[in-house]
Scaffold this active site. Structure first.
Site: not given
Ligand code: DNO
Length: 360
Positions: A207, A245, A274, A319-320, A333
């Site tokens: 990541h 990401c 992501h 993602d978020h 989340y």
């Molecule tokens: C945050 C995420 C992180 C991600 C880790 C990967 O919400 O992007 O928790 O999963 O950094 O190791």
């Protein structure tokens, strides 16, 4: 493209598998075990239990995020070999239950960093924000305090409070670790785990650093195309891949997301994506937004099109998102906004897919 949804488990998540099952197009979840101390082996009995639970809900479990790397490995301490052995055993256990992709990161001490976990937007929704002047103006202790209070009691992946209790000790150890040394330690780790991955059929997906620059003077090395390329080349195996990401890489406007997708996609090294949108408001300052292009600084159509152009066939997750409709959830989340994001991403993909078929 296989759409998956992050889920923290019955004990830690506010969202149920049954809810996730009802989001159109979601094939499976991205699972984790939040209660295993970093560096310890993930026991087979626990991972098989998780797999059965997910399967019974009618979903697949093929991606794990994250198996975190012990600080001793990042620091290159003599004890690292023990932790690498444990890491490999965890991977073996995960392969036995059918896991295909494992996410990890190599950020020293702090995982993802936000300076405000509950920024309120004009529409009443809440989002996470990063302001570099907070980092410059205050110390790590203040950041920890801020994140702890913003978490509102939820467990946050990557924020290991017990590790952070040893903050001064760890900062001292990191004092002499520059980017080059950290890179060497990453390569050492990869040389010892990738051969195992090849044997058992797991793809590791690093990541990117979030955000992709140094915080509190700690080195960060997964920040741009050249540095990622160097990591992938150092152990040149299809199992040594990337979690692409958008939210992490794209907040540095020098990172050309489309070119990166093209390059890493064509060489088959993007194992997981992501998709997050952010609004960049100043240098090293941004907040997270809803997924559609007009909400943030990214052109999500172009991003999804770039993935389509390289025939991306791996896993993607929204993602978020924002916290909306009075939901009580882990920051970033919640169910609602990520479900909206999922539908949007699937809509973009369908449109691009059908239009490009017509153009042939
Ligand atoms: C945050 C995420 C992180 C991600 C880790 C990967 O919400 O992007 O928790 O999963 O950094 O190791």
């Amino acid at each position: 493209m296989h759409v998956v949804f992050r889920w923290y488990g019955d004990e830690f998540d506010t969202i149920t598998l049954e809810q996730i099952r009802q989001i159109p197009g979601v094939e499976g979840v991205v699972g984790t075990l939040l209660d295993i101390e970093v560096g310890k082996v993930w026991p087979y009995e626990k991972v098989i239990k998780l797999e059965k639970r997910v399967q019974q809900a009618g979903l697949k479990l093929e991606v794990i995020e994250s198996v975190n790397v012990h600080e001793d490995i990042k620091l290159g301490l003599p004890t690292r070999d023990e932790y690498i052995e444990n890491y490999n055993q965890t991977l073996i256990n995960l392969a036995r239950i059918g896991i295909k992709v494992v996410v990890y990161n190599f950020m020293p001490l702090f995982d993802w960093v936000r300076t405000n976990l509950r920024k309120r937007l004009d529409d009443g929704s809440q989002v996470m924000e990063y302001e570099h002047r907070f980092i410059e103006g205050r110390g790590p202790k203040e950041l920890i305090k801020e994140v702890k209070s913003g978490s509102q009691g939820f467990t946050l992946a990557g924020w290991d409070w017990s590790r952070l209790e040893k903050l001064s000790e760890l900062l001292e150890l990191y004092k002499d670790l520059d980017e080059e040394k950290l890179f060497e330690n990453l390569v050492y780790f990869l040389r010892n785990v990738i051969p195992v991955c090849e044997k058992i059929g797991i793809k590791l997906a690093i990541h990117p650093d979030d955000p992709p620059w140094s915080v509190f003077g700690l080195p960060r090395i997964v920040t741009c195309k050249e540095k990622i390329e160097r990591i992938l080349n150092a152990v040149d195996s299809p199992c040594n891949g990337l979690t692409f990401c958008t939210g992490s890489l794209g907040v540095n406007p020098k990172n050309n997301l489309l070119q990166m997708i093209k390059y890493f996609g064509q060489i088959g090294r993007i194992h997981f994506v992501h998709l997050r949108n952010v609004k960049i408001t100043a240098e090293k300052t941004f907040y997270e937004t809803a997924h559609p292009s007009f909400c943030g600084s990214y052109d999500m159509f172009e991003i999804v099109k770039a993935l389509h152009d390289v025939n991306f066939n791996g896993y993607v997750r929204p993602d978020h998102g924002r916290t909306i409709w009075n939901e009580k959830s882990i920051p970033g989340y919640g169910l609602y906004d990520r479900a909206l994001g999922t539908t949007y991403i699937i809509g973009l993909w369908e449109a691009i897919d059908k239009m490009s078929a017509r153009l042939i």
